[in-house]
Design a protein around this motif. Sequence first.
Motif, PDB file in Angstrom:
ATOM      1  N   LEU A  21       0.816  -1.212   0.000  1.00 58.66           N
ATOM      2  CA  LEU A  21       0.000   0.000   0.000  1.00 58.66           C
ATOM      3  C   LEU A  21       0.849   1.262   0.000  1.00 58.66           C
ATOM      4  CD1 LEU A  21      -2.879  -0.946   2.473  1.00 58.66           C
ATOM      5  CD2 LEU A  21      -3.055  -0.619  -0.002  1.00 58.66           C
ATOM      6  N   LEU A  22       2.075   1.170   0.546  1.00 61.31           N
ATOM      7  CA  LEU A  22       2.947   2.342   0.538  1.00 61.31           C
ATOM      8  C   LEU A  22       3.242   2.813  -0.885  1.00 61.31           C
ATOM      9  CD1 LEU A  22       5.487   1.464   3.382  1.00 61.31           C
ATOM     10  CD2 LEU A  22       3.884   3.377   3.344  1.00 61.31           C
ATOM     11  N   GLY A  23       3.242   1.887  -1.831  1.00 62.27           N
ATOM     12  CA  GLY A  23       3.464   2.261  -3.211  1.00 62.27           C
ATOM     13  C   GLY A  23       2.262   2.934  -3.852  1.00 62.27           C
ATOM     14  N   ILE A  79      -4.206   6.578  -2.572  1.00 70.29           N
ATOM     15  CA  ILE A  79      -5.013   6.529  -1.348  1.00 70.29           C
ATOM     16  C   ILE A  79      -5.361   7.938  -0.883  1.00 70.29           C
ATOM     17  CG2 ILE A  79      -4.990   5.876   1.086  1.00 70.29           C
ATOM     18  CD1 ILE A  79      -3.252   3.502   0.317  1.00 70.29           C
ATOM     19  N   SER A  80      -4.395   8.844  -0.952  1.00 70.45           N
ATOM     20  CA  SER A  80      -4.660  10.219  -0.527  1.00 70.45           C
ATOM     21  C   SER A  80      -5.715  10.873  -1.414  1.00 70.45           C
ATOM     22  CB  SER A  80      -3.373  11.042  -0.552  1.00 70.45           C
ATOM     23  OG  SER A  80      -2.854  11.125  -1.870  1.00 70.45           O
ATOM     24  N   ALA A  81      -5.717  10.530  -2.716  1.00 67.05           N
ATOM     25  CA  ALA A  81      -6.719  11.089  -3.625  1.00 67.05           C
ATOM     26  C   ALA A  81      -8.108  10.553  -3.304  1.00 67.05           C
ATOM     27  CB  ALA A  81      -6.349  10.764  -5.068  1.00 67.05           C
ATOM     28  N   ILE A  82      -8.175   9.264  -2.970  1.00 67.03           N
ATOM     29  CA  ILE A  82      -9.467   8.671  -2.607  1.00 67.03           C
ATOM     30  C   ILE A  82      -9.965   9.243  -1.286  1.00 67.03           C
ATOM     31  CG2 ILE A  82     -10.618   6.518  -1.980  1.00 67.03           C
ATOM     32  CD1 ILE A  82      -8.732   5.068  -3.894  1.00 67.03           C
ATOM     33  N   ALA A  83      -9.052   9.378  -0.319  1.00 72.11           N
ATOM     34  CA  ALA A  83      -9.442   9.869   1.003  1.00 72.11           C
ATOM     35  C   ALA A  83      -9.907  11.318   0.962  1.00 72.11           C
ATOM     36  CB  ALA A  83      -8.266   9.730   1.971  1.00 72.11           C
ATOM     37  N   ALA A  84      -9.448  12.073  -0.021  1.00 75.09           N
ATOM     38  CA  ALA A  84      -9.854  13.475  -0.108  1.00 75.09           C
ATOM     39  C   ALA A  84     -11.353  13.621  -0.334  1.00 75.09           C
ATOM     40  CB  ALA A  84      -9.087  14.162  -1.229  1.00 75.09           C
ATOM     41  N   ASP A  85     -11.985  12.599  -0.908  1.00 79.70           N
ATOM     42  CA  ASP A  85     -13.422  12.645  -1.170  1.00 79.70           C
ATOM     43  C   ASP A  85     -14.246  12.087  -0.022  1.00 79.70           C
ATOM     44  OD1 ASP A  85     -12.900  13.693  -3.688  1.00 79.70           O
ATOM     45  OD2 ASP A  85     -12.733  11.694  -4.596  1.00 79.70           O
ATOM     46  N   LEU A  86     -13.571  11.566   1.020  1.00 79.46           N
ATOM     47  CA  LEU A  86     -14.280  10.957   2.137  1.00 79.46           C
ATOM     48  C   LEU A  86     -14.495  11.982   3.246  1.00 79.46           C
ATOM     49  CD1 LEU A  86     -12.403   7.542   2.360  1.00 79.46           C
ATOM     50  CD2 LEU A  86     -14.618   7.983   1.318  1.00 79.46           C
ATOM     51  N   PRO A  87     -15.604  11.879   3.993  1.00 82.11           N
ATOM     52  CA  PRO A  87     -15.824  12.798   5.119  1.00 82.11           C
ATOM     53  C   PRO A  87     -14.850  12.503   6.252  1.00 82.11           C
ATOM     54  CG  PRO A  87     -17.531  11.113   5.066  1.00 82.11           C
ATOM     55  CD  PRO A  87     -16.730  10.955   3.799  1.00 82.11           C
ATOM     56  N   PHE A  88     -14.502  13.533   7.005  1.00 77.11           N
ATOM     57  CA  PHE A  88     -13.640  13.440   8.191  1.00 77.11           C
ATOM     58  C   PHE A  88     -12.206  13.053   7.860  1.00 77.11           C
ATOM     59  CE2 PHE A  88     -17.924  11.861   9.464  1.00 77.11           C
ATOM     60  CZ  PHE A  88     -18.329  12.988  10.154  1.00 77.11           C
ATOM     61  N   GLY A 104      -9.914  14.946   6.524  1.00 75.12           N
ATOM     62  CA  GLY A 104      -9.018  16.045   6.854  1.00 75.12           C
ATOM     63  C   GLY A 104      -8.035  16.379   5.760  1.00 75.12           C
ATOM     64  N   GLY A 105      -8.207  15.862   4.554  1.00 75.15           N
ATOM     65  CA  GLY A 105      -7.301  16.202   3.455  1.00 75.15           C
ATOM     66  C   GLY A 105      -5.951  15.546   3.589  1.00 75.15           C
ATOM     67  N   LEU A 106      -5.874  14.250   3.303  1.00 70.87           N
ATOM     68  CA  LEU A 106      -4.619  13.519   3.432  1.00 70.87           C
ATOM     69  C   LEU A 106      -3.685  13.837   2.273  1.00 70.87           C
ATOM     70  CD1 LEU A 106      -5.931   9.990   4.483  1.00 70.87           C
ATOM     71  CD2 LEU A 106      -4.827  11.661   5.930  1.00 70.87           C
ATOM     72  N   ASP A 107      -2.415  14.060   2.595  1.00 76.49           N
ATOM     73  CA  ASP A 107      -1.410  14.155   1.556  1.00 76.49           C
ATOM     74  C   ASP A 107      -0.556  12.889   1.582  1.00 76.49           C
ATOM     75  OD1 ASP A 107      -0.083  14.513   3.880  1.00 76.49           O
ATOM     76  OD2 ASP A 107       0.737  16.483   3.419  1.00 76.49           O
ATOM     77  N   LYS A 108       0.281  12.713   0.572  1.00 74.18           N
ATOM     78  CA  LYS A 108       1.034  11.474   0.430  1.00 74.18           C
ATOM     79  C   LYS A 108       1.942  11.184   1.629  1.00 74.18           C
ATOM     80  CE  LYS A 108       4.289   9.076  -2.593  1.00 74.18           C
ATOM     81  NZ  LYS A 108       5.108   9.141  -3.832  1.00 74.18           N
ATOM     82  N   PRO A 109       2.740  12.153   2.146  1.00 75.30           N
ATOM     83  CA  PRO A 109       3.589  11.846   3.307  1.00 75.30           C
ATOM     84  C   PRO A 109       2.792  11.406   4.528  1.00 75.30           C
ATOM     85  CG  PRO A 109       4.294  13.879   2.257  1.00 75.30           C
ATOM     86  CD  PRO A 109       2.988  13.513   1.636  1.00 75.30           C
ATOM     87  N   LEU A 110       1.611  12.014   4.742  1.00 71.57           N
ATOM     88  CA  LEU A 110       0.801  11.636   5.899  1.00 71.57           C
ATOM     89  C   LEU A 110       0.254  10.226   5.742  1.00 71.57           C
ATOM     90  CD1 LEU A 110      -0.311  12.512   8.600  1.00 71.57           C
ATOM     91  CD2 LEU A 110      -2.275  13.529   7.417  1.00 71.57           C
ATOM     92  N   VAL A 111      -0.162   9.872   4.533  1.00 69.90           N
ATOM     93  CA  VAL A 111      -0.630   8.502   4.281  1.00 69.90           C
ATOM     94  C   VAL A 111       0.497   7.506   4.541  1.00 69.90           C
ATOM     95  CG1 VAL A 111      -1.438   6.903   2.503  1.00 69.90           C
ATOM     96  CG2 VAL A 111      -2.415   9.183   2.664  1.00 69.90           C
ATOM     97  N   GLU A 112       1.689   7.823   4.073  1.00 72.43           N
ATOM     98  CA  GLU A 112       2.829   6.927   4.279  1.00 72.43           C
ATOM     99  C   GLU A 112       3.148   6.786   5.760  1.00 72.43           C
ATOM    100  OE1 GLU A 112       5.220   7.766   0.080  1.00 72.43           O
ATOM    101  OE2 GLU A 112       5.758   8.855   1.915  1.00 72.43           O
ATOM    102  N   LEU A 113       3.029   7.885   6.509  1.00 74.99           N
ATOM    103  CA  LEU A 113       3.278   7.820   7.949  1.00 74.99           C
ATOM    104  C   LEU A 113       2.267   6.917   8.643  1.00 74.99           C
ATOM    105  CD1 LEU A 113       4.739   8.813  10.507  1.00 74.99           C
ATOM    106  CD2 LEU A 113       3.155  10.756  10.537  1.00 74.99           C
ATOM    107  N   LYS A 114       1.010   7.052   8.264  1.00 73.37           N
ATOM    108  CA  LYS A 114      -0.036   6.231   8.883  1.00 73.37           C
ATOM    109  C   LYS A 114       0.140   4.755   8.546  1.00 73.37           C
ATOM    110  CE  LYS A 114      -3.440   9.968   9.037  1.00 73.37           C
ATOM    111  NZ  LYS A 114      -4.768  10.453   8.626  1.00 73.37           N
ATOM    112  N   LEU A 115       0.505   4.465   7.313  1.00 72.48           N
ATOM    113  CA  LEU A 115       0.739   3.073   6.933  1.00 72.48           C
ATOM    114  C   LEU A 115       1.967   2.502   7.634  1.00 72.48           C
ATOM    115  CD1 LEU A 115      -0.036   3.196   3.103  1.00 72.48           C
ATOM    116  CD2 LEU A 115      -1.422   2.158   4.898  1.00 72.48           C
ATOM    117  N   PHE A 116       2.981   3.326   7.815  1.00 75.90           N
ATOM    118  CA  PHE A 116       4.174   2.857   8.529  1.00 75.90           C
ATOM    119  C   PHE A 116       3.825   2.529   9.976  1.00 75.90           C
ATOM    120  CE2 PHE A 116       8.008   3.633  11.087  1.00 75.90           C
ATOM    121  CZ  PHE A 116       8.864   2.707  10.502  1.00 75.90           C
TER     122      PHE A 116
END
Length: 227
Positions: free
Chosen positions: A87-89, A94-103, A105-117
Amino acid sequence: MPLAAADTVAVVLFLVAWTLYNFMVERQARAGNGLSGAMNVQRGVWMRAMLTRDLRMIDTAIMAGLQQGTAFFASACIFAIGGCFALLGSAERISAIAADLPFSGGLDKPLVELKLFGLVVIFCYAFFKFGWSYRLFNYCSILIGAVPMRDEAAADMAAAERAVERAIIVNQIAGRHFNSGLRAIFFSVAYLGWLLGPLVLVGSTAFVVAILLNRQFRSPALKILRA
């Protein structure tokens, strides 16, 4: 509250809830309370019943089942870790999909990678717990083999009782590490809420803790063991 501060608070609350729950459950288990404590008592009952049997195929079958269950969860953690790295790849997608979801908070790529790590770290912790539990169950099998048979135990009951106590303690320690690994998997489900935002993480953590507390101290299984 800025997003970074909200994320920090949510993660701290998640870690505090996990740590406090582990501490409380382990403390209650040592006192013989809760589902884990009741099962520790039953482990002792099992080992002492084993001492009275001439044939111990039942006991070896039980140990094999415990080892297989532990190995299954350890293998599942390995697959989960591999899935997280895969998923890290796809963090940008994932950040683009999450941007359309409620709550979210506007995920960017580094934040997604941090959460997956962080999810990888949780599954690594669970894997080491299951791996150590599996090894301890192996040791317990050896200790069961070292318990003298019924006729031999009658000749030196004190030595037989010491052998049984060693097997009981190692089995209980193995069970404690297995439970810790299983709790890590449960809390990883709560951690997934962070992908939708810090508020969802707080809510999912509270939800998981409530479920685990109910199963540990108010479940029908505990009522049966107490009865």
